[in-house]
Design a protein around this motif. Structure first.
Motif, PDB file in Angstrom:
ATOM      1  N   ILE A  15       4.299  -4.572  -2.620  1.00 44.89           N
ATOM      2  CA  ILE A  15       3.516  -5.685  -3.166  1.00 44.89           C
ATOM      3  C   ILE A  15       3.936  -6.994  -2.502  1.00 44.89           C
ATOM      4  N   ALA A  16       5.230  -7.165  -2.312  1.00 39.54           N
ATOM      5  CA  ALA A  16       5.721  -8.389  -1.673  1.00 39.54           C
ATOM      6  C   ALA A  16       5.243  -8.495  -0.225  1.00 39.54           C
ATOM      7  N   GLU A  17       5.160  -7.363   0.472  1.00 39.71           N
ATOM      8  CA  GLU A  17       4.756  -7.369   1.879  1.00 39.71           C
ATOM      9  C   GLU A  17       3.247  -7.476   2.062  1.00 39.71           C
ATOM     10  N   ARG A  18       2.484  -6.718   1.273  1.00 40.45           N
ATOM     11  CA  ARG A  18       1.040  -6.609   1.484  1.00 40.45           C
ATOM     12  C   ARG A  18       0.195  -7.328   0.445  1.00 40.45           C
ATOM     13  N   GLY A  19       0.798  -7.712  -0.666  1.00 40.96           N
ATOM     14  CA  GLY A  19       0.028  -8.275  -1.772  1.00 40.96           C
ATOM     15  C   GLY A  19      -0.428  -7.142  -2.687  1.00 40.96           C
ATOM     16  N   ARG A  20      -0.910  -7.532  -3.867  1.00 38.72           N
ATOM     17  CA  ARG A  20      -1.277  -6.521  -4.865  1.00 38.72           C
ATOM     18  C   ARG A  20      -2.444  -5.641  -4.401  1.00 38.72           C
ATOM     19  N   ILE A  21      -3.452  -6.225  -3.797  1.00 35.60           N
ATOM     20  CA  ILE A  21      -4.606  -5.442  -3.334  1.00 35.60           C
ATOM     21  C   ILE A  21      -4.180  -4.480  -2.223  1.00 35.60           C
ATOM     22  N   GLY A  22      -3.339  -4.949  -1.309  1.00 32.37           N
ATOM     23  CA  GLY A  22      -2.843  -4.077  -0.244  1.00 32.37           C
ATOM     24  C   GLY A  22      -2.031  -2.922  -0.791  1.00 32.37           C
ATOM     25  N   SER A  27      -1.214   2.732  -2.032  1.00 30.62           N
ATOM     26  CA  SER A  27      -0.660   3.723  -2.961  1.00 30.62           C
ATOM     27  C   SER A  27      -1.719   4.632  -3.574  1.00 30.62           C
ATOM     28  N   GLY A  28      -2.996   4.335  -3.356  1.00 31.93           N
ATOM     29  CA  GLY A  28      -4.046   5.137  -3.964  1.00 31.93           C
ATOM     30  C   GLY A  28      -4.268   4.807  -5.430  1.00 31.93           C
TER      31      GLY A  28
END
Length: 84
Positions: A15-22, A27-28
């Motif tokens: 989440i820290a790297e990609r953001g919540r949407i990423g 993660s599916g």
């Protein structure tokens, strides 16, 4: 935890790297949420168990139930008509 991070920490790092949407895409999470909603809808409308005893009749019962749910979903979907 730095050598063997827990699953929760791995998710937080993602989440820290990609953001919540990423994170949801990676993660599916969205697929899992849609499937859980489908199962919940099935149980509310059809019930959580099959009533038939034989495999052939159970297969028929599942096919009918799936058809009923698909028809219900079609009725709930809007139909768009372009004007002009």
């Amino acid at each position: 935890e730095e050598t063997a991070p827990t699953q929760r920490h791995q998710h937080l790092q993602c989440i820290a790297e990609r953001g919540r949407i990423g994170w949801q895409r990676a993660s599916g999470y969205n697929d899992r949420a849609l499937i859980e909603a489908d199962i919940s809808r099935w149980k509310r409308v059809i019930g959580d168990g099959l009533r038939s005893q034989t495999d052939e009749r159970q297969a028929t019962e599942v096919a009918i139930a799936a058809d009923v749910l698909n028809r219900m979903l079609e009725l709930g979907c809007p139909k768009y008509v372009r004007v002009a």
